[in-house]
Design an enzyme around this catalytic site. Structure first.
Site, PDB file in Angstrom:
ATOM      1  N   LYS A 204       9.807 -14.483  -9.673  1.00  0.00           N
ATOM      2  CA  LYS A 204      11.243 -14.303  -9.517  1.00  0.00           C
ATOM      3  C   LYS A 204      11.738 -15.354  -8.533  1.00  0.00           C
ATOM      4  O   LYS A 204      11.413 -15.324  -7.347  1.00  0.00           O
ATOM      5  CB  LYS A 204      11.580 -12.903  -9.013  1.00  0.00           C
ATOM      6  CG  LYS A 204      13.085 -12.666  -8.914  1.00  0.00           C
ATOM      7  CD  LYS A 204      13.391 -11.255  -8.435  1.00  0.00           C
ATOM      8  CE  LYS A 204      14.895 -11.029  -8.344  1.00  0.00           C
ATOM      9  NZ  LYS A 204      15.242  -9.684  -7.842  1.00  0.00           N
ATOM     10  N   LYS A 256      11.630 -14.508 -14.125  1.00  0.00           N
ATOM     11  CA  LYS A 256      13.080 -14.357 -13.954  1.00  0.00           C
ATOM     12  C   LYS A 256      13.570 -15.449 -13.016  1.00  0.00           C
ATOM     13  O   LYS A 256      13.004 -15.597 -11.932  1.00  0.00           O
ATOM     14  CB  LYS A 256      13.376 -12.978 -13.368  1.00  0.00           C
ATOM     15  CG  LYS A 256      14.847 -12.678 -13.145  1.00  0.00           C
ATOM     16  CD  LYS A 256      15.030 -11.279 -12.573  1.00  0.00           C
ATOM     17  CE  LYS A 256      16.495 -10.951 -12.360  1.00  0.00           C
ATOM     18  NZ  LYS A 256      16.699  -9.602 -11.784  1.00  0.00           N
TER      19      LYS A 256
END
Length: 330
Positions: A204, A256
Site C-alpha cells: 500500500k 493498492k
C-alpha cells in the site's frame, strides 16, 4: 498480383483481429463478475445517501441504502463487498473508539449486510483506525505525534474481534503497521474466529491518488502517512512486505493503488500461491469519470480497459467502485 510465396509479410497477426467474434474467441484475458469486489461507504446519522463530489455516482450510504447496494451487487454476480464505516464526527477520538465499539457504525453495517445477504456475498471490512480517529491517522499517536506501531496493533486486535463477532468473512488491515497480520491472525484464532480470512494490504503506497477517498470517509487527517505507507519509488520493499505478510498468516494479499503499480502487482502475482487482489482506488475512478464528463475519453471503454489491464497484470480480485455496473455489463 504477385504469386510469389514466402514474401514479406508471411505472418499476419491481423487475421486474428478481423471481426468482433474473432477477437472474442482469441482473447487471452476475460473479466468475470466474480473477479470484482465493491467498496462501499456507510455513514452514521444520515437519512439520505450523501454524494461524494470527487467521485460521481458514489455515495456515503445510509444503513438502508447499503443493504440495497449489497443486494444489487449480489444479483449482478459481484464476489464481495468491502465496507468502510464513517462515524459521526463527535464520536471520533484519539484512540478511534468507534472502531472497537460493537455498536460502531462499521460493526452495525456488517451485521446489516450479513442479515441481508448471509454467506452468498463475501463481506469484507476495512480494519483501520483512520475513519475513527480525530487526527485521521491509521493508528494511535505517541507523545510526539508519531504513529505508535505496537500500541496500534493492540487496537487492531480489538477491531478484528468485534468485526468478526459482527459476522464479517474477511478483514482487510490497511494501516501498514509492522506485524499487523500476525497480531490480527492470533486475535481471531484466540476468539474462535479461525474461519475469518485476512486480506493483507501488502503493498500500500503513499499515493497522491487517495485524494477523493479522504472525502469519502470524512477523514480528519493532519499531515501525511509517509512514515507507514510505502514509498512509490520502491519495489523490493514490497517483496519484503509480501514475505512478512505470508509468514504471519495472510490468506490473500493486495496491491493498492492498482494502475500506477501494475509492475508491483505482476511481480507479486508471479511470486505467490495465494489469491492476489488489486484496489482500483478513488483517484483512478475520479480521473476516468472526470475525463469522460469532459468528453475526452470513451467512459465505458476506458473502464473496461483499465480493469482488463489490472487482471492481465495478475489480479485474481479487483476492488472497484464500478463493480456492480461492470458485472451487469458482463
Amino acid at each position: 498480383m504477385s504469386t510469389t510465396y514466402g514474401t514479406f509479410p508471411g505472418s499476419r497477426p491481423r487475421r486474428l483481429r478481423t471481426t468482433p467474434a474473432m477477437r472474442r474467441m482469441v482473447a487471452e484475458y476475460r473479466l468475470h463478475p466474480s473477479d470484482l469486489i465493491l467498496p462501499a461507504f456507510v455513514r452514521e446519522g444520515v437519512s439520505e445517501p450523501v454524494p461524494i463530489s470527487a467521485m460521481p455516482g458514489v455515495v456515503q450510504h445510509t444503513r438502508d441504502t447499503l443493504r440495497k447496494a449489497a443486494v444489487e451487487a449480489l444479483e449482478a454476480g459481484v464476489a464481495g463487498i468491502m465496507l468502510f464505516g464513517v462515524p459521526e464526527e463527535a464520536k471520533k477520538d484519539a484512540l478511534g473508539t468507534p472502531g472497537t465499539d460493537p455498536d460502531g457504525i462499521l460493526q452495525v453495517a456488517i451485521r446489516d449486510v450479513k442479515a441481508e445477504v448471509g454467506d452468498e456475498l463475501v463481506i469484507m471490512s476495512d480494519l483501520c483506525l483512520d475513519e475513527s480517529t480525530d487526527h485521521g491517522h491509521c493508528g494511535v499517536l505517541d507523545s510526539e505525534g508519531r504513529v505508535d506501531n505496537d500500541a496500534t496493533l493492540e487496537r487492531y486486535a480489538e477491531m478484528a474481534q468485534v468485526q468478526a463477532d459482527a459476522g464479517v468473512h474477511v478483514v482487510g488491515p490497511s494501516g501498514m503497521m509492522d506485524g499487523q497480520v500476525g497480531v490480527i491472525r492470533d486475535a481471531l484464532d484466540q476468539t474462535g474466529h479461525e474461519d475469518v480470512s485476512v486480506l493483507a494490504y501488502t503493498a500500500k503506497y503513499a499515493s497522491a491518488f487517495y485524494g477523493p477517498f479522504r472525502e469519502a470517509v470524512g477523514s480528519s487527517l493532519q499531515g501525511d502517512r509517509k512514515t507507514y505507507q510505502q514509498d512509490p519509488a520502491n519495489l523490493r520493499e514490497s517483496m519484503r512486505e509480501l514475505a512478512l505478510d505470508l509468514a504471519e498468516g495472510a490468506d490473500m494479499v493486495m496491491v493498492k493503488p492498482a494502475l500506477p503499480y501494475l509492475d508491483v502487482l505482476a511481480k507479486i502475482a508471479e511470486s505467490v500461491d495465494v489469491p492476489v487482489a488489486a484496489y482500483q482506488i478513488s483517484g483512478e475512478y475520479a480521473m476516468v469519470e472526470a475525463a469522460a464528463a469532459n468528453g475526452w475519453i470513451d467512459r465505458d471503454r476506458a473502464i473496461m480497459e483499465t480493469l482488463t489491464g489490472i487482471k492481465r497484470a495478475g489480479a485474481n480480485m479487483i476492488l472497484t467502485y464500478w463493480a456492480t455496473e461492470v458485472a451487469r455489463q458482463l
